[in-house]
Every structure is written in C-alpha cells, then in structure tokens.
Scaffold this active site. Sequence first.
Site, PDB file in Angstrom:
ATOM      1  N   VAL A 157      51.197  68.479  42.500  1.00 31.85           N
ATOM      2  CA  VAL A 157      50.516  69.276  43.513  1.00 31.85           C
ATOM      3  C   VAL A 157      49.510  70.219  42.869  1.00 31.85           C
ATOM      4  O   VAL A 157      48.394  70.387  43.356  1.00 31.85           O
ATOM      5  CB  VAL A 157      51.537  70.061  44.365  1.00 31.85           C
ATOM      6  CG1 VAL A 157      50.841  71.129  45.204  1.00 31.85           C
ATOM      7  CG2 VAL A 157      52.310  69.116  45.277  1.00 31.85           C
ATOM      8  N   GLU A 158      49.900  70.826  41.761  1.00 32.84           N
ATOM      9  CA  GLU A 158      49.045  71.829  41.130  1.00 32.84           C
ATOM     10  C   GLU A 158      47.754  71.244  40.556  1.00 32.84           C
ATOM     11  O   GLU A 158      46.667  71.765  40.817  1.00 32.84           O
ATOM     12  CB  GLU A 158      49.812  72.554  40.018  1.00 32.84           C
ATOM     13  CG  GLU A 158      50.931  73.446  40.500  1.00 32.84           C
ATOM     14  CD  GLU A 158      50.428  74.712  41.167  1.00 32.84           C
ATOM     15  OE1 GLU A 158      49.234  75.013  41.056  1.00 32.84           O
ATOM     16  OE2 GLU A 158      51.243  75.394  41.816  1.00 32.84           O
TER      17      GLU A 158
END
Length: 381
Positions: free
Chosen positions: A165-166
């Site tokens: 996600v990051e």
Amino acid sequence: MNSSYSSVAGRLLTLIVSSLLLAPQAHAQTTAIKKPKKTSSAASASASSDNTSGKSTVIKKDDVHFDQWKEVSAFIGKMVSKHGFVEADLIATFKQVRYVEQTRQLMRPAPPGKPKNWKAYRARFVEPYRIEAGVAFWDKYADDLARAEQQYGVPAEIIVGIIGVETIFGKQTGNFRVMDALTTLAFDYPDTTTRDARMQFFQSELENMLLMARESSLDPFVFKGSYAGAIGWPQFMPGSIRKYAVDFDGDGKINLTDSPVDAIGSVAHYLAEHGWKKNVPVAFPATLLSHDKSEALTAAIGKGLAASFQLQELKTLVSTASSDAPTNVLYGLIDLQNGTDATEYWLGTDNFYAITRYNRSYFYAMSVFDLGRVIAAARGK
C-alpha cells in the site's frame, strides 16, 4: 506510514500514489508569483499562497530564504542548545533548503461535501499490478518475512500489505528532498484548524531528520521521500526511523531506502511496539441487525480507534457469520462508508487498531488487511 506519518490523519496515504502521478499536471495549472527576496517569516509566505481569489498560486522556491526567517532562527537556537549543533553549520544548511509549495497544496483538506467511498479507495490499492508485485516480493523475501513473523509475531501478509500500500514494494518511495518538504511544512503549513499542531509535528520531524543525518554521518539532503517527508519502502517518518527501524539484514546499518529486508523487519517491529498481538485475528465482516441509525450504534462507532467491546456486547447491533471470531478478545465496530451505497460494517480486533497506528484511517487499515489476504491467496493458487 507509521504513527507519526499517520497523524496526518489519513490524508497522506489517500493522496500518496495519485499525487506523485499527477504532480506535473497540477504544477502546470498553477501561476507563479514574484515575492520579495527577503522573507522575514512564514506568515508573509502564507499570505501570498493562501489567497482569497480561489486560484492556487505558487511561491517560487528561489524567492524564499529560510535562513532569514525568525522562526527558523529560533529552531536553530533550540538545536544548538538541546543537541549541540553548530549554529553556523545549521544556517548554512537552511540556506540550501528550498520552499516546496506542492507539499502545502497536497496537505490541504479534501473539499467538503464529497462522501467517503471505501470501494473506490480499495480499488486503488487492491488491484492487479499491486497483487502481482506482491506475489513476487513475497516469493523473493519469503525467508525474511517468516523470520520477522517469528521474531515479532506479525504475519507476513500484514507486512506485505503495508509495504504494498505504501510504495508498491519500493516502486514509489517519493522524489522530494525530505529537508525541503519538512522545513516547508514545519514553518508554513497550510491555514487549517490543525495548523499549529501540524507545524509542531513537522518541526519535531525536522529535528529528527537532522539528528538522523548526523548519527549516520550523511548529508541531510541525500534523503528523498514523500511530500510529507516519509522515507523508504515502508514510508517511515524520521522520528519513527530513529525509534523503530531495525537492521534486519545484518549489514551493520539501517537503510529503508535500499534494503527491503530492513523494511520488512522495521514494519514488523513498529507494529509489535504499537500493540500487535500474536495469533490474534484482525477483522471480521459484520451485518447490521437494524437499519435504523440508533444512538447505541452511533456510540459504538464513536468509540474511535480502539477495540473496547466484548463480542457479546455488540450482539444487539451487529452479527458476524464467521465462526472464527473468538469470544475472548475485544472488538471495535468499524464503518466503511460507500458514498451513496450501503455502508460496510466490520468487527476489528486490537490488531486492526495496531495497523491504524501506522495510519489513522479505517480505509487504510482495511486496504492493508485486504491486500495482504489477496496476495496470500494469489500465492496459494
């Protein structure tokens, strides 16, 4: 994004991918204005950039001289007295810092009136490219993920979900000079209701950035990151790097930019230090028993980012079809709004709330949980 980074209240992660992709276009739509060569304070910079015409304007980076701002001078004085820095060295450093108007624009709150939409948010993160990259990442670093799980109790799929996600597994770590981003936000945060608190936060992160550079004997300007100053594969803020990052590859140094193994260990360590409980599940889907928005339902949701209910206490509000939901742990009631569509409800344990310590957003935590599960399932095919 860790607790420090998450304190930007979910706005950061929601924008991180789109902002990097759209930045050139957004910049092209702004108009540069000429500023006096000598700017005495952050307030004078804000006065020009926070105009009332409804149009965004840009302060030219060459027209801002942070070393001449009285707020920066006070900060330098604190670094000298508190940490033993040399005043002349810090003045020389801040002469090199560039003002980044783009970071201020990206920190502005979302326009009012637009409803939250969990399905749209999820689709940006749980998507084929990220899943494929996640399978490859997990296959390559399976031994390191297993070691982190054994040492810290955090499942591989959660670690994979966060890094995916990051930064899409290191593919989008940010190209802003961290010193530029942090200094701009530390002394000229946008005019919002939380401006003072946010400036204090970014001044603290700027302090940690300078300490981290000194401790590692590196030029502070070599660090690149997001528009909020988050660094490396897991997007740790400098304060979190100093406190929670670990040398997991055993090479004698911590490097979250170039070492995925250090990133794996650091994410696991961060979650373990923020309440992760080994062998406790994360979340279970729930069904609302009544569509009437009762005071009890509002109160349960309003408990916020904490698991504080026994499963039995929620039985009059929601039910879960999962027989795997243990009765000996605490839960919180999570509402994932879907615009004009029906809201999704989930029961989250302490481990769900540990993820929100990385970024204080239900959407963020659920996307991490979902992406990790989907990647795990894809590996099992």
